[in-house]
Enzyme design. Structure first.
Site, PDB file in Angstrom:
ATOM      1  N   TYR A 270       8.703  -0.437   9.504  1.00 25.02           N
ATOM      2  CA  TYR A 270       8.750  -1.315   8.485  1.00 25.02           C
ATOM      3  C   TYR A 270      10.313  -1.917   8.474  1.00 25.02           C
ATOM      4  CZ  TYR A 270       4.457  -1.061   6.255  1.00 25.02           C
ATOM      5  OH  TYR A 270       2.925  -1.646   6.310  1.00 25.02           O
ATOM      6  N   HIS A 424       4.772   3.724   1.599  1.00 24.72           N
ATOM      7  CA  HIS A 424       4.506   3.829   3.074  1.00 24.72           C
ATOM      8  C   HIS A 424       4.877   5.339   3.615  1.00 24.72           C
ATOM      9  CE1 HIS A 424       2.409  -0.066   3.450  1.00 24.72           C
ATOM     10  NE2 HIS A 424       3.491  -0.707   3.032  1.00 24.72           N
TER      11      HIS A 424
END
Lengths: 747, 747
Positions: A270, A424
C-alpha cells in the site's frame, strides 16, 4: 500559477506551510477563466519541461524511444471512437476499465500535444472532456457501490477511483488548456471538473478529511484542480482539511501516515500505492509554490518515503506483508513516478539503478533527466541496507526490520515487530520471512484476492482474506491456544504494537529483537532474529529465538510456511495418507489439512525442503521430547478453490507456561537436474545448543565437520558499542565488544 | 588412424559399413604402442582442429571467451590435489561425483594442453590416469550396485557411468598422448584403459550388445578406445556386436533406436541423453574413417536425431513425456555437443539460433565454427514445425505429434499416439499436453524422481514413479474402470502401439487423429486433436474429440491435469471441505485426493483456471447430464511427501458402452495484478455442438459475440488434398477441400 494578484501577495506573505485562511473561495469564483493562458502547463510538467522535452525527442536515446512508443500507442488508440459509457460495472468490468483507459489516454494525449503541438491530441482530450461534461451532472451514485459505504463514486464504484480519474484528468486538462476556446473550457470546467472536485471534497467530507490513502488521492486531485482552475481555497483545503484546521488534509497525511523513516504503516504494497498522489501533488506544489518547500517538509519525508518503498523490496518485488498482492514490485507505475520525481529533485545516481530496472521512461521533465542520465551511463548500484524502519508517526510504534547479507547469493530476512497498519494489517506480530537467491523461502501468504477477477468475489478481497490471510496461523509467528493476536480485534490491534528492543548490523551478524505483551492476555512474546554468515566456511544461518512467558498454561504453536518440496525429516512422520481432516475449526486452523505429525525425541529436529531455486533449506530446532511437529497444507474449508495449496509445519508445545523456541535455518547445497548434479542435499548441522550467561545468549551450532558456529549476543536493550562481553564456553573464555559476535570454533 | 599398414589396406578394401572379420585382435596386440604419435588427437577433435583453435584463441570473440573461461576453471581445479578415491558412493555421493569431476577435468585439461601446449595440463591428466591405472585392477564390483543387476560398474554403481567415464577419458588420453613416454602410456593403457574397455565389452556382453542407450555408451567408449589404442577389432565389435553379427552394436542401435524421423522411442528426455554417445562416436568415426559415411548412414539419421531433439522442446524445455525430469532443456550438454557437431557437418544457420540459446561454446573444431558464425551474426531463426514424428524403427508404430501455432503468443499441442518406449515409457496412449505463452497449461507429471537426492530413494526413481507417474490416470487420456493401459504390463505395452490415422497442418488448422484397440480388452479408443486459430477474431482453441467404443459397459474417466488456480466452474461443486479421502485404491487413483465433485446439467460444462503466465484457460465440454466432474489434488498415500501437489479434474461417464468426449480449450484474457488490470476473465464460449455428416465431423463453437467458429474435418484415413467436402450447417451449405477447415460464421 494563481492569476489573482491579491492571492499571490498573500501567499508570499504566508511563505511556508500553513497559509492563513480568510479570503473566501467566492472571490475567485467570479471570473474563474480570466487569468489562464501563459501558465499552462504547470502541474507535474512545467512549461520549461516542455521546451526541454521538445528538444529531446529530436535526439536518439531513451527519451525519444519512450516518446515514440507512447505516440504510437496513443495514435492507435485515437483510431478507436470515443467511448464515455454510462457507469455500470465494478472493477474489471467494461465501464470501469473504459473510464480508466480514458484518463490514461487523456493524460498521454495531453503530453503529446505539448511535445508535438499536433492539434489532434488536444482535440481528442477536448472531445472526451466535453463528453464527460455532458454526462457527469446526470449521474447518480454508482450502481455497484458497496451498500452503505461512505465512499461511493459516480464514474466508479468508489470515490477512490474517481479521485484517480481527477488526478490524471486535471493534468490532461492543464496540458491542453491552451488549445481550448474559453467557451469549451467553461463547459468542461462547469460540466465535469468542478462537479467532480466538489463531489470529492465538500460532498465527500469524511473521505476527503480522512488521514488515509483514499484521503490522499482526494486531496491531491482537488488540490491540483485548485491550481489549474485558479481556486486557491481548494489548495488550502486539500492541504489543511476542509475546515483548514490542519486536522486532516495532505500535510497531516504526510505527518501521520509515514513514520520518521518513511515507512507507511500499511506496508510496502500500500505504500507504493499511497506514494502516487503524494509525489504527484508534491511535485505540483513544488512547481506552483516552491516557497512552500514541500520536499523539505518534515525532514524530507516525501523523498524518504520513496526510498523506503525501494528498500522494502527483494529481487524487485515488495515484501508481501499485510494485504499485498505478491507480484507487485518496484516496476509499479507509482514507483516509476516516485523514482523519476525523486531523481529530478536529488540527482542521486543510485536511483538510476532502480530506474534502469523499472525500464520505463516517463514523458516529463524529470523523466527526461532520468533518460539522459541513463543514456550517459551515470547509474550507480543501489544500496539495499539492513535497517529497522521505525513504525508510527513518531517512530515509536515498533518497526519493520530488514536484515540483509550477500553470501553466495542475496539473502534477506524480514522481521515484523511493526504496528497493525489499520484495516489492511494482519494479526502477525513478530512474524518473519526469509529470502535467498531470488526466491521467497519462508513465506507470507499476502492477501487472499484475485484483483479484478469477477468470478472471485468480484475481484475484491475474498472471504478467505479474513478467515485465513489475516489470521496469525497464516504467518510465521506464535499462536496461543489456536486464537489470533488481539483475538482478531482490529481496534485493539491498532491501539497496541510491539516494541523494538534492539537492532544491530555488522559484516557477520545482523540481529534484532522485539517484544509484545498485548497480543494475548497475560502472555509475553519476545523474539530475536539474526542473520549471520561465516565468510571462512561459507555458511550462513537465520537464527530464531522465541521466548514465550505466561502466567497460565497454554498450547503454543509456531508455524513456518515454506516454499518448496519436503525432502526429509530427522524424525519419524506419521502420515495421514488415505484421509485428511482440517487441523482446527477457527482462526485459520480450519483451512489447514493435517498431512502428517511427528514427535521427535529430545534434541535436534530437522526438516529439509527443496526450493525451486535449486537450493536445500534445513530448519533445525531444539526440541524437548514433548514438542510435536504438524505438517500442513492449505486448502481445507475452501469450497471455491480460493486458496493456494501452500505448505507449512507447526512446532507445537502444549501445556506450558513458558517456553523458548530455538531454531536455525540453513541454506545448503544445490539441486541441478538440468545439469545433472546434486550437492550437499543434507544439512551440515548436527547439534544445537542454547545457553544463557548473565546478559548474554549463546547459540551454538555444531557442524558435521566438527566446527562450531557460536553466536553470542547481549540481550540488554542498551549496549554501548565498546561494552566488553566475556563468557565461557566449553571451558574456554571468549570475549567481544558491543552487541553480538559470531565465533567459529574448530577443535 | 590405425598405424598398421595391413589393417589400413583391409579397411580400404572393405570400404563402407560392415568390415569383413578375420584378422584377430592378437595381431595388433604384439606391439600396441608402435604406431602412435603423429595421429593424436583424432577423435572428436582432430589435429587440424587444433591448429585452427590455436589461432582462434588469439582473436577476440566467443571462442576466446569460452577458452578463457575453461582455462580459468581448469586452473582453479589444478590447485586442488588429485583425488582418485576408492569407489564407495552411489549417485550424488562423494566418490561418484569425484570420479565424474575427474573425467570432466581430464577432458578439459586435455583440450587445453592441445591448444596451449602447456605441459601442466598434460601432466595432470597423466597423473590422474596413472592413479586410475594403480587402482583399477584392484577394484571389485561397486559396493552400491543394484543387487542382482546385470550392469554393475566398478568405478560407479552402474556400468553406464563407467562407459561415460571411458568416453571422456579416452578423449583426454588421445589429447595428451603426445606428451607421454611410452612407459607411461603402457602403464595407463594396461592398468586402466584396456581393463575398462574389456570390462565394458567382453565382460559385460549383455549390456554391450543391448540395443538400448546403455549399449550405445558402452559401444561408443569401447569403439573410440579402439581407434586410440589401435584395436580395430574393438571398433568392429562396437559397430556390429561382440560377435560382429550386426545383431547388436552401434549401427544396429542407429537402425533401431530411432524412427525414420529421428525420434527416439523413449521420448526427448532420454533422446538427448542417448544423443551424446551417438554424436560423439559418429564424429570420431567420421574423423577416423570418413569412408564409412557415418553421417549419411540411414538417410542421415544422426543429423535427424539431433534436429528432432530440438523440435521436441517448447520454450527451451523438452516435452516431459515418459520418465522425464522437467527442467531439462535444449541447453543440456548433450545437445550442445549435438548442435555443435551438426553445425560442423551441415553449416545450417538455423542451428546457430539454438546454439545462441544454449550459450555454450565447445572447445573443438566444430565449436570454433559455431563461435565464428555467431560472431559474424550468421544465425537464422530456427523453425519449430507442426509435425508427426513417426515412432518405431520402420516408422509404423504410431507417432509423437506436435501441433504448433503463433497466435498472440507461442502455442504447442503435444499429442502422443506413440509406442510405449520401453522401461521408461508411461501407460499414456493418446495423451496430450498444451502449452501457451511459455508455460505448460495442460500438464504431464514427468518422472517421480529427485535426481541424486540421497534422501529421496537414493536419488533414483521413486516408488511413486510406478504407482503414480507411469499410471494412465496421471496423464490426460482415457482410463477404463480405474485400471491403466495394458493393465500396467510393460511387455504387452511394448508389443502394441497406437496407429496414426492422419496428420494435417495448414495456417488455421493443425489436426491429427489416432486410435488404439489394445490398451483395454474389447475397447477401442480414438482421439482427434486440433489446434486452430482465427486470425480475424484472434481466437484460438485446442479441440479434443475422444471416441470410446466397447462391447461392454464401463466406467470411463478422462482426466485433465492443469497448471494454475481454479477460478470458476459453470456448474455447482460439492466440495469436500473438512475431510478428504483418496479417490481410489490402485493404479494411481490412490494418490488423488477428491476435493470436489459436480454433475452439470446436459449441455456445456466449463472449468476456468488461471495460469502463472497471467492468462485464463477455459475447458468447455459437452456433457449429457450423466457425466460427473471430479476435482482432484495429488498427494494421497504419499507418506514421504514425494509427490507434487498438482491439480486436475476427471470427466467421468459411468456405465456406457460407447461415448464421445468433446471439449474445447480456450486461452483468454489477462490477469495482470502487477499493472492492476484484468481482461476477459470469462470464457467467450457459450455453446458447443458436435455433429457428423457422412465422413465429416463438425465442431461448432458458439461465441458470446454471436459468431460461431466451426471446425469441419474429414475423418477418413486418406483424404486427397483436392477432395471437395460439402456439408450443410444451420440451413446453409459450406464446402472446403482436403482434410479440414475452420469457418467463422457471423449472423
Amino acid at each position: 500559477m494563481f492569476g489573482n494578484s491579491i492571492f499571490k501577495e498573500r501567499k508570499s506573505l504566508a511563505a511556508g506551510v500553513a497559509l492563513a485562511a480568510g479570503v473566501s473561495a467566492a472571490v475567485f469564483a467570479v471570473n474563474p477563466l480570466a487569468a489562464f493562458g501563459a501558465n499552462h502547463p504547470n502541474l507535474v510538467i512545467s512549461a520549461a519541461d516542455v521546451d526541454a522535452m521538445q528538444g529531446a525527442v529530436e535526439q536518439p536515446g531513451r527519451f525519444r524511444t519512450a516518446f515514440l512508443r507512447t505516440q504510437s500507442a496513443v495514435d492507435r488508440a485515437l483510431d478507436a471512437p470515443i467511448a464515455v459509457p454510462v457507469p455500470a460495472d465494478a472493477g474489471g468490468g467494461y465501464t470501469h476499465e473504459q473510464h480508466k483507459k480514458n484518463y490514461q489516454l487523456m493524460y498521454n494525449a495531453g503530453v503529446l500535444y505539448q511535445v508535438t503541438e499536433d492539434a489532434k491530441y488536444a482535440e481528442r482530450v477536448r472531445d472526451m472532456l466535453l463528453a464527460y461534461a455532458d454526462m457527469y451532472s446526470t449521474l447518480p451514485l454508482h450502481p455497484k457501490r458497496r451498500p452503505g459505504a461512505e465512499n461511493p463514486g459516480k464514474l466508479f464504484w468508489q470515490s477512490l477511483n474517481e479521485a484517480v480519474w481527477l488526478v490524471y484528468t486535471i493534468q490532461a486538462y492543464d496540458l491542453i488548456r491552451p488549445s481550448l476556446t474559453d467557451a469549451e473550457a467553461q463547459k468542461i470546467e462547469q460540466g465535469a471538473l468542478r462537479p467532480v472536485a466538489k463531489f470529492l471534497s465538500v460532498d465527500s467530507p469524511k473521505t476527503f478529511n480522512k488521514v488515509h490513502n483514499h484521503g490522499t488521492w482526494l486531496t491531491a486531485g482537488v488540490g491540483m484542480a485548485g491550481y489549474v482552475l485558479d481556486e486557491p481555497e481548494w489548495v488550502e483545503q486539500a492541504l489543511l482539511d476542509l475546515d483548514k484546521s490542519g486536522k486532516g488534509g495532505f500535510l497531516r497525511q504526510l505527518s501521520t501516515l509515514f513514520s520518521p523513516d518513511g515507512y507507511y504503516n500499511e506496508g510496502p504494497y500500500y505504500q507504493r500505492y499511497a506514494l502516487m498522489p503524494f509525489v504527484t501533488f508534491a511535485k505540483a506544489i513544488e512547481n506552483n509554490e516552491p516557497e512552500r518547500g514541500i520536499f523539505d517538509y518534515r525532514d524530507g519525508i516525501v523523498m524518504k518515503a520513496i526510498d523506503t518503498t525501494i528498500q522494502l523490496s527483494y529481487n524487485n518485488l515488495f515484501f508481501p506483508i499485510n494485504d499485498a498482492i505478491k507480484s507487485k514490485g518496484i516496476d509499479t507505475s507509482e514507483l516509476v513516478l516516485g523514482v523519476t520525481i525523486a531523481y529530478g529533485e536529488s540527482g542521486n545516481p543510485q536511483l538510476l539503478d532502480i530506474a534502469a530496472k523499472q525500464n520505463q521512461i516517463l514523458l516529463s521533465g524529470d523523466g527526461l533527466k532520468v533518460a539522459q542520465a541513463l543514456d550517459a551511463g551515470k547509474q550507480q548500484p543501489y544500496e539495499f541496507k539492513s535497517f529497522a524502519f521505525r513504525d508510527g508517526k513518531d517512530g515509536d510504534e515498533g518497526a519493520l526490520v530488514v536484515l540483509r547479507q550477500q553470501i553466495d547469493g542475496d539473502q534477506a530476512l524480514l522481521f515484523k515487530p511493526a504496528a497493525q497498519g489499520m484495516g489492511h494489517g494482519h494479526f502477525d506480530k513478530l512474524t518473519w520471512q526469509f529470502y535467498d537467491r531470488g526466491e521467497e523461502i519462508v513465506t507470507d501468504y499476502g492477501a487472499a484476492r484475485f484483483l479484478n477477477v469477477e468470478a472471485k468475489n468480484g475481484g475484491r478481497y475474498l472471504e478467505e482474506n479474513e478467515t485465513w490471510a489475516k489470521q496469525t496461523v497464516a504467518h510465521n509467528t506464535l499462536v496461543v491456544d489456536e486464537t489470533s493476536h488481539f483475538d482478531n480485534n482490529l481496534k485493539v490491534a491498532n491501539q497496541n504494537h510491539p516494541s523494538l528492543l534492539f537492532f544491530h548490523a555488522d559484516d557477520q551478524v545482523k540481529i534484532s529483537a522485539a517484544e509484545i505483551n498485548s497480543a494475548y492476555p497475560g502472555v509475553s512474546l519476545k523474539r530475536t532474529l539474526a542473520l549471520v554468515n561465516n565468510p571462512e566456511s561459507g555458511n550462513s544461518f537465520a537464527i530464531d529465538v522465541f521466548d514465550v512467558e505466561s502466567t497460565k498454561k497454554h498450547q503454543l504453536d509456531l508455524p513456518l510456511h515454506y516454499n518448496g518440496q519436503l525432502v526429509d525429516t530427522s524424525f519419524k512422520l506419521q502420515g495421514f495418507t488415505d484421509s485428511l481432516k482440517a487441523l482446527g475449526t477457527n482462526n485459520g486452523f480450519q483451512h489447514l489439512w493435517l498431512k502428517a505429525r511427528g514427535k521427535p525425541e529430545s534434541g535436534l529436529a530437522q526438516v529439509t525442503w527443496l526450493n525451486d531455486n535449486g537450493r536445500f533449506y534445513t530448519q533445525s530446532s531444539l526440541v524437548d521430547g514433548e514438542t510435536e511437529l504438524l505438517f500442513t497444507e492449505l486448502g481445507a474449508n475452501d469450497p471455491n478453490f480460493n486458496l493456494r495449496s501452500e505448505k507449512g509445519f507447526i512446532t507445537r508445545r502444549d501445556g506450558v507456561k513458558t517456553h523458548t523456541f530455538v531454531s536455525v535455518l540453513e541454506p545448503h547445497g544445490e539441486y541441478n537436474p538440468s545439469r545433472e548434479f546434486t550437492l550437499e542435499a543434507e544439512s551440515q548441522v548436527q547439534a544445537l545448543q542454547h545457553r544463557q550467561a548473565g546478559d548474554l545468549e549463546l547459540i551454538a551450532i555444531g557442524m558435521k565437520d566438527g566446527a562450531t558456529q557460536l553466536l553470542a549476543y547481549n540481550r540488554s536493550s542498551n549496549v554501548p558499542e565498546d561494552l566488553e562481553n566475556i563468557f565461557e564456553y566449553d571451558g574456554r573464555q571468549y570475549q567481544f565488544s558491543g552487541r553480538a559476535k559470531l565465533f567459529q570454533i574448530t577443535n
